[in-house]
Enzyme design. Structure first.
Site, mmCIF file in Angstrom:
data_model
loop_
_atom_site.group_PDB
_atom_site.id
_atom_site.type_symbol
_atom_site.label_atom_id
_atom_site.label_comp_id
_atom_site.label_asym_id
_atom_site.label_seq_id
_atom_site.Cartn_x
_atom_site.Cartn_y
_atom_site.Cartn_z
ATOM 1 N N TYR A 65 0.850 -1.326 -0.040
ATOM 2 C CA TYR A 65 0.019 -0.118 -0.003
ATOM 3 C C TYR A 65 0.891 1.199 -0.046
ATOM 4 C CZ TYR A 65 -3.490 -3.436 1.689
ATOM 5 O OH TYR A 65 -4.307 -4.453 1.623
ATOM 6 N N HIS A 91 0.961 -11.775 1.587
ATOM 7 C CA HIS A 91 -0.117 -11.025 1.083
ATOM 8 C C HIS A 91 -0.670 -11.814 -0.122
ATOM 9 C CE1 HIS A 91 -1.692 -6.651 0.029
ATOM 10 N NE2 HIS A 91 -2.421 -7.538 -0.465
#
Ligand SMILES: NC(=O)c1ccc[n+]([C@@H]2O[C@H](COP(=O)([O-])OP(=O)(O)OC[C@H]3O[C@@H](n4cnc5c(N)ncnc54)[C@H](OP(=O)(O)O)[C@@H]3O)[C@@H](O)[C@H]2O)c1
Length: 268
Positions: free
Chosen positions: A57, A118
């Protein structure tokens, strides 16, 4: 706030906030990261304590700074971050260690509550090496829990072959458009807590029906949707750039959906 107990005994808030567009130009995932993150400040003020971050992010440092500078004590926070499944982070054990150390630095803390891979790592050797580093940091107390994200059954099976520490959670897309029922059943069987990303996604007809169900509880459809998930033990991490929506998304603990309404939501 209510908590769910993970398979290693750690308690995780059942509602957290996502952060993937927080502090970014135009609230856009790919937008430039700014120097402030009002959505996170507002989430903390409203009582959110579980923060879902990720290296991908690009705002980990900003999120970390705001958390560290807030008046909320570290022990009240539940910080999750995620290691991307790409070469830069998983090509060697040293690379994975450096990534975790850097996240610890970004959050200005000596432990993370939860670290996830992730996305699935297809190379089995890299998966093993990465998980072994996760286990090493877990044993050292620098990670309170370790888990995965977007793993399917086969990928969980691969991990199982060598994992000494079972993943505590699998963060996957769960919403009315993608209910992911089969995988949820597997996670339940395995004792792995499901965390729902993208929990707010609905079709228009589903949203109307949720709003209708909400009327008798004096709740919004969005709250019915989130309550449905947490009532069956699915952790939710909705994100919103709107303070009123943020407030609604955490105001879930003063009502209970009836069995009949649960069934209605299930069949939408
Ligand atoms: N592991 C992964 O691969 C993965 C992938 C995607 C996301 N995630 C994580 O999951 C978090 C949540 O997922 P997401 O960001 O994709 O989507 P989401 O939380 O399902 O949806 C966010 C959208 O819903 C709206 N919304 C939120 N609360 C609302 C309410 N009460 N009423 C009406 N609209 C509402 C927001 O608009 P407003 O801003 O206008 O309220 C925003 O457009 C992310 O932030 C990230 O941390 C993880």
């Amino acid at each position: 706030m209510e908590y769910i107990t993970l398979n290693n005994g750690l308690k995780m808030p059942i509602v957290g906030t996502g952060t993937n567009t927080y502090g970014k130009e135009n609230n856009d995932y790919n937008g430039e990261v700014k120097n402030e993150i009002p959505e996170l400040v507002s989430a903390l003020e409203l009582g959110y304590r579980s923060i879902d971050a990720a290296i991908s992010y690009r705002n980990e440092e900003l999120v970390g700074r705001v958390l560290a500078e807030s008046t909320v004590p570290r022990e009240e926070l539940f910080i999750t971050t995620k290691i991307p499944a790409n070469e830069e982070y998983i090509s060697s054990k040293e690379a994975t260690r450096a990534a975790i150390d850097n996240s610890l630095k970004n959050f200005r803390t000596d432990y993370l509550d939860l670290l996830l891979i992730h996305h699935p790592i297809e190379d089995k050797e890299q998966l093993k090496n990465t998980w072994e580093v996760f286990e090493e940091y877990y044993e050292a107390g620098k990670l309170k829990a370790i888990g995965v994200s977007n793993f399917g059954k086969n990928q969980l099976d691969d991990l199982k072959k060598f994992a000494k520490v079972k993943p505590a959670v699998n963060q996957i897309q769960i919403n009315l458009k993608e209910p992911n029922k089969e995988l949820l059943a597997i996670l339940e069987e395995e004792g792995i807590t499901p965390v729902a990303w993208g929990p707010m996604k609905t079709e228009a007809h589903q949203q109307e029906a949720l709003d209708e169900i909400g009327k008798s509880y004096k709740k919004y459809g969005a709250q019915v949707l989130l309550k449905y998930q947490i009532q069956r033990g699915v952790v939710v991490i909705p994100k919103s750039h709107n303070r009123e929506n943020q407030a609604a998304n955490i105001d879930l603990f003063d009502f209970e959906l009836s069995a009949e309404d649960v069934e209605k939501v299930e069949n939408l």
